[in-house]
Structure formats: structure tokens, C-alpha cells
Design an enzyme around this catalytic site. Structure first.
Site, short mmCIF file in Angstrom:
data_model
loop_
_atom_site.label_atom_id
_atom_site.label_comp_id
_atom_site.label_asym_id
_atom_site.label_seq_id
_atom_site.Cartn_x
_atom_site.Cartn_y
_atom_site.Cartn_z
N HIS A 19 21.99 39.66 43.19
CA HIS A 19 22.30 38.29 43.61
C HIS A 19 23.22 38.29 44.83
O HIS A 19 23.00 37.54 45.79
CB HIS A 19 23.02 37.52 42.49
CG HIS A 19 22.21 37.28 41.27
ND1 HIS A 19 22.63 37.69 40.02
CD2 HIS A 19 21.02 36.66 41.09
CE1 HIS A 19 21.73 37.32 39.11
NE2 HIS A 19 20.74 36.71 39.75
N LYS A 43 17.44 28.86 28.99
CA LYS A 43 17.84 30.19 28.55
C LYS A 43 19.08 30.10 27.68
O LYS A 43 19.96 29.29 27.91
CB LYS A 43 18.16 31.09 29.75
CG LYS A 43 17.00 31.34 30.67
CD LYS A 43 17.45 32.18 31.84
CE LYS A 43 16.34 32.41 32.83
NZ LYS A 43 16.81 33.20 33.98
N ARG A 92 11.78 40.02 43.48
CA ARG A 92 11.81 41.46 43.23
C ARG A 92 10.42 42.07 43.23
O ARG A 92 10.23 43.17 43.69
CB ARG A 92 12.48 41.75 41.88
CG ARG A 92 13.94 41.37 41.82
CD ARG A 92 14.43 41.45 40.41
NE ARG A 92 13.69 40.46 39.63
CZ ARG A 92 14.09 39.95 38.50
NH1 ARG A 92 15.22 40.32 37.97
NH2 ARG A 92 13.37 39.05 37.86
N SER A 130 19.62 40.12 35.47
CA SER A 130 20.72 39.85 34.53
C SER A 130 20.36 40.29 33.12
O SER A 130 21.20 40.80 32.39
CB SER A 130 21.06 38.36 34.55
OG SER A 130 21.56 37.97 35.80
#
Length: 162
Positions: A19, A43, A92, A130
Site C-alpha cells: 500500500h 469484510k 497485483r 493484508s
């Protein structure tokens, strides 16, 4: 609307070096980055919103070009409320693109003046998320190369390791 502000949204649970890489590189393109922490994310978060904001602020330091904020509701409404036009997102892998492409298309449908800019993650962070950080930390693995010291310490406290 200010074309020089980008909003970098996410849950940041927790913020990683990946990040921070996107933020640092985003500052080469934009005058200001607003890190927008999603409050009502679907989440289940390990860290509270306040904890995440604190970790982000420590990690980015006193850079006057970076602002940390939270938002509820539609991201595009929040972006417009800031007078911004750009959502900054890191990618990614191809699997990220498929999901992010759908979200970007919906956001553009909702607010046509808001664009999403995808920035490829730097090679050392291509695998980093994460979720992976939390899994490694929960199993007492080393996370020093994945997250800033403030996050490492918070993970150790959450998982009972000091």
C-alpha cells in the site's frame, strides 16, 4: 473539480508496504493522495477503524500531501464530495484486475466524471496482501519485511506475541 487529488480507498486492515508503495508512487503523479478507509466494509476487520487510521498516519508520517480519512456509502459520492476525479487502485495480478475492472465500470456508471487509475504493484509486493500478512502474523511468522514497525507491533499485540 480538482484533477490533482487522487482517492486511494481500501480497508487497510492492516496497511502494508505494498500500500505504501502505491501511495509513494501515486504522489509522483498527483498533488495529494487521500487515503480513504472504508468504515462499513463487508469484510470482518482485525483492527478497528480508529486503529487502522492511527497505523496509516504513523506509517505515512507528516507528509502534508497525504490525508487520511474514512467514508461510508458509495465511494464515488465520497470522491465527488472532495472535489476529486480519480480513484487510485493498486493491481497485483490478473485476478485483481477482473474484480477491480467491474468495480471501476460500476463507479464510472454511477459518476461519469470519476475515473479509476490502476497502478501496477512494484515487483517486491506482487504477492503481498493484508490477508496474507494477518495469516503469517497469526501463525507467529515474521512480518518485518511486509509491514511498517507500527503495524508489526499492533499485530504482535493482537496475536499475543511481544
Amino acid at each position: 473539480m480538482n484533477r490533482h487529488i487522487a482517492v486511494y480507498p481500501g480497508s487497510f486492515d492492516p496497511i502494508t508496504y505494498g500500500h505504501l508503495d502505491i501511495i509513494e508512487r501515486g504522489l509522483e503523479v498527483f498533488d495529494q493522495i487521500v487515503i480513504a478507509v472504508a468504515r462499513n466494509s463487508e469484510k470482518k476487520s482485525l483492527f478497528t477503524t480508529a486503529e487502522r487510521i492511527n497505523m496509516i498516519r504513523v506509517a505515512v508520517g507528516n507528509n502534508p500531501r497525504v490525508r487520511v480519512d474514512t467514508f461510508d456509502g458509495l465511494l464515488v459520492d465520497y470522491v465527488v464530495s472532495l472535489g476529486a476525479r480519480v480513484i487510485l487502485r493498486g493491481l497485483r495480478a490478473v485476478s485483481d484486475f477482473e474484480y477491480e475492472f467491474q468495480i471501476a465500470q460500476m463507479n464510472h456508471n454511477l459518476q461519469g466524471e470519476v475515473e479509476t487509475l490502476f497502478m501496477m504493484t512494484s515487483v517486491p509486493y506482487g504477492y503481498l496482501s493484508s490477508s496474507i500478512v494477518k495469516e503469517v502474523a497469526s501463525l507467529k511468522g515474521p512480518v518485518e519485511s511486509l509491514v511498517p514497525p507500527v503495524v508489526r507491533q499492533a499485530l504482535e499485540e493482537k496475536y499475543g506475541r511481544k
